[in-house]
Scaffold this active site. Sequence first.
Site, short mmCIF file in Angstrom:
data_model
loop_
_atom_site.label_atom_id
_atom_site.label_comp_id
_atom_site.label_asym_id
_atom_site.label_seq_id
_atom_site.Cartn_x
_atom_site.Cartn_y
_atom_site.Cartn_z
N ASN A 7 -4.24 -43.97 57.73
CA ASN A 7 -3.31 -43.69 56.66
C ASN A 7 -2.09 -43.03 57.30
OD1 ASN A 7 -1.90 -42.78 54.46
ND2 ASN A 7 -3.68 -41.89 53.42
N ARG A 64 -3.64 -48.29 55.41
CA ARG A 64 -3.12 -48.08 54.06
C ARG A 64 -1.65 -48.49 54.07
NH1 ARG A 64 -1.57 -42.54 51.01
NH2 ARG A 64 -1.16 -43.48 48.99
N HIS A 153 -1.80 -45.56 44.09
CA HIS A 153 -3.16 -45.01 44.10
C HIS A 153 -4.18 -46.06 43.64
CE1 HIS A 153 -1.42 -40.71 43.31
NE2 HIS A 153 -1.67 -40.86 44.61
N ARG A 214 6.86 -33.42 42.97
CA ARG A 214 7.62 -34.49 42.30
C ARG A 214 7.69 -34.23 40.80
NH1 ARG A 214 4.18 -39.39 44.68
NH2 ARG A 214 3.42 -38.02 46.33
N GLU A 358 -10.13 -41.98 49.94
CA GLU A 358 -9.28 -43.14 50.20
C GLU A 358 -9.51 -43.75 51.57
OE1 GLU A 358 -5.86 -40.95 48.47
OE2 GLU A 358 -5.38 -42.88 47.55
P1 ADP Z 1 -3.61 -35.53 48.57
O1 ADP Z 1 -2.95 -36.13 47.38
O2 ADP Z 1 -2.63 -35.05 49.60
O3 ADP Z 1 -4.75 -36.34 49.13
P2 ADP Z 1 -5.68 -33.80 47.45
O4 ADP Z 1 -6.29 -34.92 46.69
O5 ADP Z 1 -6.46 -33.16 48.54
O6 ADP Z 1 -4.24 -34.17 48.02
O7 ADP Z 1 -5.28 -32.68 46.36
C1 ADP Z 1 -4.57 -31.54 46.72
C2 ADP Z 1 -4.47 -30.65 45.48
O8 ADP Z 1 -5.79 -30.32 45.05
C3 ADP Z 1 -3.74 -29.35 45.76
O9 ADP Z 1 -2.90 -29.03 44.66
C4 ADP Z 1 -4.89 -28.35 45.83
O10 ADP Z 1 -4.50 -27.04 45.50
C5 ADP Z 1 -5.81 -28.92 44.78
N1 ADP Z 1 -7.15 -28.35 44.90
C6 ADP Z 1 -8.03 -28.49 45.91
N2 ADP Z 1 -9.13 -27.72 45.68
C7 ADP Z 1 -8.92 -27.08 44.49
C8 ADP Z 1 -9.67 -26.14 43.71
N3 ADP Z 1 -10.87 -25.69 44.11
N4 ADP Z 1 -9.12 -25.71 42.55
C9 ADP Z 1 -7.91 -26.13 42.16
N5 ADP Z 1 -7.17 -27.01 42.84
C10 ADP Z 1 -7.65 -27.48 43.99
#
Ligand code: ADP
Length: 388
Positions: A7, A64, A153, A214, A358
């Site tokens: 990715n 990806r 997505h 965003r 992913e």
């Molecule tokens: P990406 O889109 O970069 O793959 P992720 O799917 O890992 O990102 O999501 C990141 C988001 O998930 C961030 O806003 C992070 O704070 C939130 N997040 C991860 N763990 C928790 C949690 N335990 N409680 C609340 N939010 C969380």
Amino acid sequence: MRVLALNCGSSSVKSVVVETATGVRVFERARELDAQGHPGALAALLGELCDQSLLGGIEAVGHRVVHGGERFRASVRIDARVLAEIEEVAAMAPLHNPANLQGIRALQQALPGVPQVAVFDTAFHQTLPPRAYLYAVPYSLYRDHGVRRYGFHGSSHRFVARETARRLERPLNQLQIVSAHLGNGCSATAIRGGISVDTSMGLSPLEGLVMGTRSGDVDPGLHEFLAARLGLDLPGVTALLNRESGLLGLSELSPDMRELEQARRDGHAGAERAIESFCYRLARTLAGFVVALDRLDALVFTGGIGENSADIRARVLELLGPLGFELDPERNARHGADSNAEISRGGPPIALVVPTDEELLIAAETAALVEGPGSERLGGREPGGDGR
Ligand code: ADP
């Protein structure tokens, strides 16, 4: 089959080497870009794979690719023609596709003769009907320039829909689902019988929900207003909407939901404001998707926020109360882990939490395409198997 899933994103390079027959990961690395950019990160990745004697054992590479335009409705083996077509589409996704292309070229060079597959974020949404994908602008913009909703997505929405069917022990083609992928980027999709029929992201991944940095939807008139008020040019407005908005912009604190939830508990007004807008706009979009379906069987949460934040899910289901959702607070607190993913009582509609992955999806999809039909199993998951 041993597959490298790559990715190669705009700010990081994530890579996983997976044994797809078992789902076992033999290597995993996420690298933020430094001054050396993508070439540096890719060279470091290849060096590391070489040092760990993993490079030679890679049987296929799955990439990806963010934007497949209207050309790609499914994953595809990469050859010279496909590469040229991905390049053509790159104008649609200037922040994303060029990085993806660098990854493809680097791996083609490092592993000549090893099959490479492109897995597109947009492919799953190519089933949207015109009423959902057209913008109300001159039709010639669609006809001549491809201006339309593409959606993103896709692999994740597709995967969680299939997984929802499996958990509910119902055939996917009889389920009407809305899915909410809530990570740094956020999008929601209406899925009728396994087919995407509407989605919140658009021409680019900027449209729709409130995200980490965003804005999601704004009045298109905002651009001219900002130009006049702040003297911003168009790239300046785009940068503001992509990087300084969303949870970060509203809270004046952080784009990170975990941090915002902590700050809200400490009484931070900006965090409260940002979280409330995030939930409201999400619930409004999810409710709006009901018109794309005959009925609503299930709402599924995924992504870092969707999988981990019980408070966000609870607030969204509260806002969706008029659609008949009833939260089960105990199941929700355990993220659905003890109830086959369900976090609601009764129903339909049912609410669930289904983790997405992913990179694993890209690997499974790649193996399915390279090994041929009937080979797409991955620890019980079948991301490639819905015949599209
Ligand atoms: P990406 O889109 O970069 O793959 P992720 O799917 O890992 O990102 O999501 C990141 C988001 O998930 C961030 O806003 C992070 O704070 C939130 N997040 C991860 N763990 C928790 C949690 N335990 N409680 C609340 N939010 C969380």
